[in-house]
Design a protein around this motif. Structure first.
Motif, PDB file in Angstrom:
ATOM      1  N   VAL A 248      12.738 -19.569   9.839  1.00 42.07           N
ATOM      2  CA  VAL A 248      11.321 -19.301   9.593  1.00 42.07           C
ATOM      3  C   VAL A 248      11.217 -18.158   8.588  1.00 42.07           C
ATOM      4  N   LEU A 249      10.447 -18.369   7.535  1.00 42.33           N
ATOM      5  CA  LEU A 249      10.218 -17.330   6.536  1.00 42.33           C
ATOM      6  C   LEU A 249       8.746 -16.938   6.607  1.00 42.33           C
ATOM      7  N   SER A 250       8.478 -15.690   7.033  1.00 41.75           N
ATOM      8  CA  SER A 250       7.106 -15.188   7.214  1.00 41.75           C
ATOM      9  C   SER A 250       6.771 -14.221   6.084  1.00 41.75           C
ATOM     10  N   VAL A 251       5.722 -14.527   5.356  1.00 41.15           N
ATOM     11  CA  VAL A 251       5.320 -13.754   4.189  1.00 41.15           C
ATOM     12  C   VAL A 251       3.947 -13.132   4.435  1.00 41.15           C
ATOM     13  N   VAL A 252       3.793 -11.886   4.038  1.00 42.04           N
ATOM     14  CA  VAL A 252       2.486 -11.228   4.050  1.00 42.04           C
ATOM     15  C   VAL A 252       2.118 -10.896   2.613  1.00 42.04           C
ATOM     16  N   THR A 253       0.956 -11.352   2.183  1.00 42.92           N
ATOM     17  CA  THR A 253       0.502 -11.032   0.836  1.00 42.92           C
ATOM     18  C   THR A 253      -0.188  -9.668   0.823  1.00 42.92           C
ATOM     19  N   LYS A 254      -0.323  -9.111  -0.348  1.00 45.25           N
ATOM     20  CA  LYS A 254      -0.847  -7.759  -0.493  1.00 45.25           C
ATOM     21  C   LYS A 254      -2.337  -7.687  -0.192  1.00 45.25           C
ATOM     22  N   THR A 255      -2.718  -6.516   0.283  1.00 43.70           N
ATOM     23  CA  THR A 255      -4.116  -6.191   0.548  1.00 43.70           C
ATOM     24  C   THR A 255      -4.482  -4.953  -0.256  1.00 43.70           C
ATOM     25  N   GLY A 256      -5.702  -4.892  -0.731  1.00 46.01           N
ATOM     26  CA  GLY A 256      -6.136  -3.714  -1.470  1.00 46.01           C
ATOM     27  C   GLY A 256      -6.203  -2.474  -0.597  1.00 46.01           C
ATOM     28  N   ALA A 298      -2.440  -7.725 -11.955  1.00 47.73           N
ATOM     29  CA  ALA A 298      -2.858  -7.563 -10.562  1.00 47.73           C
ATOM     30  C   ALA A 298      -3.850  -6.417 -10.479  1.00 47.73           C
ATOM     31  N   LEU A 299      -4.814  -6.542  -9.565  1.00 43.14           N
ATOM     32  CA  LEU A 299      -5.814  -5.499  -9.380  1.00 43.14           C
ATOM     33  C   LEU A 299      -6.254  -5.493  -7.919  1.00 43.14           C
ATOM     34  N   GLY A 300      -6.340  -4.290  -7.344  1.00 47.55           N
ATOM     35  CA  GLY A 300      -6.801  -4.156  -5.969  1.00 47.55           C
ATOM     36  C   GLY A 300      -7.576  -2.875  -5.784  1.00 47.55           C
ATOM     37  N   GLY A 301      -8.350  -2.810  -4.717  1.00 46.41           N
ATOM     38  CA  GLY A 301      -9.108  -1.597  -4.465  1.00 46.41           C
ATOM     39  C   GLY A 301     -10.094  -1.782  -3.333  1.00 46.41           C
ATOM     40  N   PRO A 302     -10.924  -0.774  -3.100  1.00 48.69           N
ATOM     41  CA  PRO A 302     -11.890  -0.843  -1.988  1.00 48.69           C
ATOM     42  C   PRO A 302     -13.168  -1.568  -2.384  1.00 48.69           C
ATOM     43  N   ILE A 303     -13.708  -2.308  -1.441  1.00 45.46           N
ATOM     44  CA  ILE A 303     -15.091  -2.787  -1.542  1.00 45.46           C
ATOM     45  C   ILE A 303     -15.980  -1.784  -0.816  1.00 45.46           C
ATOM     46  N   VAL A 304     -15.555  -1.406   0.377  1.00 47.03           N
ATOM     47  CA  VAL A 304     -16.142  -0.297   1.125  1.00 47.03           C
ATOM     48  C   VAL A 304     -14.975   0.528   1.644  1.00 47.03           C
ATOM     49  N   LYS A 305     -14.922   1.801   1.296  1.00 44.75           N
ATOM     50  CA  LYS A 305     -13.782   2.625   1.650  1.00 44.75           C
ATOM     51  C   LYS A 305     -13.538   2.600   3.162  1.00 44.75           C
ATOM     52  N   ASP A 306     -12.271   2.505   3.515  1.00 44.25           N
ATOM     53  CA  ASP A 306     -11.799   2.476   4.908  1.00 44.25           C
ATOM     54  C   ASP A 306     -12.258   1.245   5.672  1.00 44.25           C
TER      55      ASP A 306
END
Length: 981
Positions: A248-256, A298-306
């Motif tokens: 089983v290969l479990s992958v987690v993609t990035k989150t901002g 690639a680009l990531g960031g907050p929509i609403v902080k925290d």
């Protein structure tokens, strides 16, 4: 000529690479003085006082600095706590209780699909005070499962050819890196494990199913920039994981995060940076055109902080390359054939921490590519096809904390995949003994489509029973695939098998197909499981689980298939045991397999109670989804369409014209040997022996954290595979008073899809994981053996494999057993093509001073076997896969070890704020190992006029090398540039 098993060698390139990786580690040593959910992790542990007594009622909270994500639990009567399904990342864990000093544990690293154990000691305090400590992540496995976690640091810094994250799954013991041989997956790299070829791995992306239910293996690819980290479990995984007899290969993609950041990057290759391939040298063609550009952002960031965040990536690869034809029989010999390729990958993800108890993530991904099918030094350009793929997926996952330690995880996913493979010519297909092919590929044109809906729910909670803590988890998984279909109307141009490597050689077999081969096999998948992690003591944990899988849609009705009608009435052929499976009308309607019950048990014993020395092991039964291309896909077409064989003629001595002269392609076809009527006879039939493939896995291991920076793992593994589906040709030639003819003359050289494949894998692994301030090393050594009767691999469905052995191409040789009357004969069992006695993978990264970074990956496996065949029809049954005289079983010849060392150098330049630029140089196959493959196993080329065998000058010689299509790379380099902001 007799070839024997070669002794294990240590080539200079291999030793040099090993020394270089060791040197990286030694260079880093002085620096040390200076400085379980598929979507996340579970944080568990105990809180005790300074006397070691349990502390109930302690509030334990985990907060991720980058996103503000926070979860809280309260310790029970035993001092235990559990925070399940926490997103991967780096956390501060704090413990608070009135009358005690608050403890803050910094830098607690939670990794994907892994349970992190933490013990916190609190001291009494009269005044409010706090104590801060820095966590040291363990370097050894603390669970019964066998595998490896690949960190963000390794993903970003190790050299990855093609920038596919699956490359690094080979850091898990017993694995190798391969290329998916199925035409629907151009250039997709796969992890091969425990005797497999890459099909028996279940791929989970953010908890969603990403497995191809037509051919097995991964469905959609995700670009490296979108992957945060992943874990590969090669065996002994818990009951919550299923649909795989392998891993089983479990992958987690990035989150901002709370900071806006991103990157823009590009990589470039051209022929000036490459070495000449061995095939180019043999063909005296010089280096062929080569250009490859890969770029993205690639680009990531907050929509609403925290609270809410986004992350998005895009990547495109454009390759203009070619291959050199190296087959003197072909008119294109020595010429360069272009093979353009394009691939686009996109991912967008939004996460929302709705409240202190609820979390939501939504991810969209797509992939679109185009490539050439069938490229090989043995393929004329007329034998190529054009591939086009389109993938889309949408996933939504929601977690909610219910009460103190109960959690529910719900997931929905939709995926859609369309593939087409068109033919590049309409010329008849000519197949030569040396594996060369000319004219329209017999596998074109074709198309497939998959549409999948997945609904999944997992519920976990903790209870203290007596004085023992239990962590329970139950779950349901439902997958509906209303569209799982294809069009396989191939072979209409006709296929001609020649007896010699000449256009004028006698033709021994002709097949022509007609009609439409539409195949629809919609399935529904139901899975349920329950598991209990039982904390027997502070030192001993027992994991118990039970899983049930049921697949609906495999109840194929083939009662209208004339092949089944004929086989079901046979009683006189005692020399063909497979016919007995059909007697009495068996197999007219196949049954869905309902007894897929998989118990699992494992344990972890912390021998000293400090997490430094652990004994672990277990046993389990695992069921694989019987992907349709290995079971009912083609028999369904035979039962429901008008596609079939319209012409067949076979004669091992050479097909003749009515006037007695030898037939040659282009002449009018001789009389048809088929005796059927106007309806096209089918070419496929499914055996009632088909069942859900399974494996029984047993392991026992020892983990030892030798020092704060070095961990070692040792384990012995034993796997028994059963009910592996495979196919073979079932209509041999017989000689009687009427002459030589097919046993069933109304049919052609039809295929039987069978289900009694067996294999076993035994191995011993030594794993190493070293981590210092600026250096990390991970890898393994495996001693193993893989044997069975499926030959191609424990997860394959072919006996012979044209993609592996150079002489097994087309005609009667494809999918044929060395004994077509009994593919379970003693001679049919032996080492599998995937068997390699020794495997080594080492990967190291070193952060050098002044912003420099050095990393390398070393991969090696010893020789793999192939089968020594006579090269002519010894028993005159129409098949030329007979074993050579004196050979007792398949897989007796071992040739062709593999070695490769990849190196990466980079330098980062930092500017004001968070801006930086990184210059990257990578060299793959630094020592230019040839890595020969596709060995020719035919000892002879046939018989001369006197009936004497003609020696084959290509026997025991490879057909392809590093740098040829789908065969890895010769030494080549690429340069890259990345801007971070």
């Amino acid at each position: 000529m007799k070839l024997m098993r070669q002794p294990v060698k240590r080539p200079a390139a291999f030793l040099a690479a090993a020394v270089l990786l060791a040197a990286l580690g030694l260079a880093a040593l002085p620096m040390a003085a200076h400085a379980q959910s598929a979507t996340g992790s579970s944080l568990v542990g105990r809180v005790v006082d300074n006397k070691g007594e349990a502390l109930p009622g302690v509030t334990v909270s985990a907060t991720e600095k980058a996103t503000g994500f926070n979860r809280t639990a309260v310790t029970g009567s035993d001092g235990g706590f559990r925070l399940p399904a926490v997103p991967v990342g780096e956390y501060t864990v704090s413990a608070e209780l009135a009358g005690f000093a608050t403890v803050n544990v910094e830098a607690v690293r939670l990794v994907v699909a892994t349970e992190r154990k933490l013990e916190i000691t609190m001291n009494p305090a009269k005044l409010e005070e706090s104590i801060t400590v820095v966590d040291e992540a363990p370097l050894v496995s603390t669970s019964p499962s066998v595998g490896a976690v690949v960190s963000q640091n390794e993903l970003e810094n190790l050299p990855l050819n093609g920038r596919q994250f699956a490359n690094l799954a080979t850091l898990a013991p017993g694995t190798s890196l391969g290329v998916n041989s199925d035409p629907t997956k151009p250039g997709q790299q796969v992890v091969q494990l425990n005797g497999g070829t890459g099909r028996n791995v279940n791929y989970l992306i953010d908890g969603g199913d990403n497995t191809d239910d037509t051919i097995g293996g991964a469905l959609q690819n995700f670009n490296l920039e979108s992957v945060q980290e992943f874990k590969i479990q090669t065996m002994q995984y818990k009951a919550e994981y299923g649909r795989s007899s392998g891993g089983v290969l479990s992958v987690v993609t990035k989150t901002g995060t709370n900071a806006f950041d991103g990157s823009v990057y590009g990589f470039r290759r051209d022929k000036s940076l490459n070495s000449e391939t061995t095939t180019e040298q043999l063909a005296h063609s010089g280096k062929q055109p080569f250009k490859r550009d890969q770029y993205g952002a690639a680009l990531g960031g907050p929509i609403v902080k925290d609270t809410a965040h986004f992350f998005a990536t895009y990547e495109k690869t454009k390759r203009d390359t070619s291959y050199t034809v190296n087959a003197p029989v072909l008119p294109s010999n020595g010429t360069s054939i272009p093979i353009p390729f394009t691939d686009e990958l996109g991912t967008a993800k939004v996460s929302w921490d709705i409240s202190s108890k609820q979390y939501l993530q939504v991810r969209y991904g797509y992939q679109k590519n185009a490539d050439k099918y069938g490229a090989s030094p043995l393929a004329d350009p007329t034998a190529l096809g054009t591939i086009a793929n389109d993938y889309k997926s949408l996933l939504a996952g929601h977690t909610v904390q219910l009460g103190g330690e109960a959690l529910n995880e719900a997931l929905f996913q939709y995926t859609h995949f369309i593939n087409t493979i068109s033919a590049d010519s309409n010329l008849p297909n000519l197949v030569f003994p040396n594996g060369a092919t000319y004219g329209q590929s017999g596998n074109t044109p074709q198309s497939t489509e998959q549409k999948k809906y997945q609904y999944k729910d997992d519920f976990s909670w903790s209870r203290t029973i007596g004085d023992k803590r239990h962590d329970f988890k139950i779950g349901l998984n439902y997958i509906n695939e209303p569209v799982l279909q294809g069009d396989f109307s191939v072979g209409k141009a006709g296929s001609y098998t020649l007896s010699g490597n000449s256009f004028n050689a006698p033709v021994t077999a002709i097949t022509v197909f007609g009609g439409f081969a539409g195949s629809s096999t919609p399935v529904k998948q139901y899975s349920a499981y329950g598991q209990d992690d039982w904390f027997v003591s502070n030192n001993l944990t027992i994991n118990l689980g039970l899983r049930y899988d049921y697949w609906a849609g495999f109840d194929l009705d083939q009662r209208k298939n004339p092949i089944w009608q004929t086989l079901a009435t046979q009683t006189q052929f005692s020399d063909a045991p497979y016919l007995r499976d059909f007697q009495g009308g068996k197999g007219g309607v196949l049954k869905n397999d309902k007894n897929n019950v998989g118990p699992r048990a494992g344990f972890t014993w912390d021998t000293r109670g400090d997490g430094k020395q652990l004994v672990r092991g277990g046993w389990g039964r695992y069921f694989d989804f019987p992907y349709t291309n290995a079971t009912i896909l083609f028999p369904t077409s035979a039962a429901t369409s008008n596609y079939g064989l319209v012409y067949s003629n076979r004669n091992p001595a050479g097909i003749k014209n009515p006037d007695g002269s030898l037939f040659h392609p282009g002449q009018p076809l001789p009389p048809n040997q088929l005796t059927g009527g106007s309806v096209n006879p089918p070419n496929e039939v499914a055996s009632p022996t088909l069942a859900t493939p399974r494996s029984d896995q047993l392991s026992l291991g020892y983990s030892w954290q030798v020092t704060s920076w070095l961990g070692l793992n040792f384990e012995g593994v034993d796997i028994r595979y059963a009910d592996i589906p495979y196919r073979f040709r079932g209509n041999p030639l017989v000689t009687d008073a009427t002459g030589t003819h097919a046993r069933f003359p109304q049919f052609g050289n039809f295929r039987v899809w069978y289900g009694n494949g067996q294999a076993k894998y035994d191995g011993f692994n030594i794993g190493v994981h070293a981590r210092l301030t600026n250096f990390e090393l991970q890898g393994f050594y495996t001693l193993s053996r893989a044997t069975g009767n499926v030959l191609a691999g424990v997860d394959e469905f072919r006996l012979t494999n044209a993609a592996y052995q150079g002489d097994l191409v087309g005609g009667t040789r494809r999918d044929a057993s060395v004994n077509p009357l009994n593919p379970q004969c003693g001679a049919c069992f032996g080492p599998l093509n995937s068997d390699a006695r020794h495997r080594i993978t080492l990967a190291g990264t070193y952060r050098a001073p002044l912003g420099f970074s050095v990393s390398g990956v070393l991969r090696y496996h010893s020789a793999t076997p192939f089968t020594q065949e006579a090269g002519y029809d010894v028993n005159r049954d129409g098949y030329s896969n007979d074993l050579a005289p004196g050979v007792s079983h398949v897989g007796t010849l071992y040739l062709g070890s593999f070695e490769q060392f990849d190196l990466r150098l980079s330098k980062e330049f930092k500017f004001g704020g968070n801006y930086s630029a990184e210059i990257i140089a990578e060299v793959f196959n630094l020592f230019n190992a040839k890595n020969p493959v596709k060995y020719n196993g035919s000892q002879f080329l046939g018989l001369d006029a006197s009936g004497n065998p003609i020696p084959n000058p290509r026997f025991g010689k490879p057909a392809t090398y590093a740098g040829d299509p789908l065969q890895g790379e010769q030494r080549l380099a690429q340069i890259g540039l990345r801007f971070r902001f």
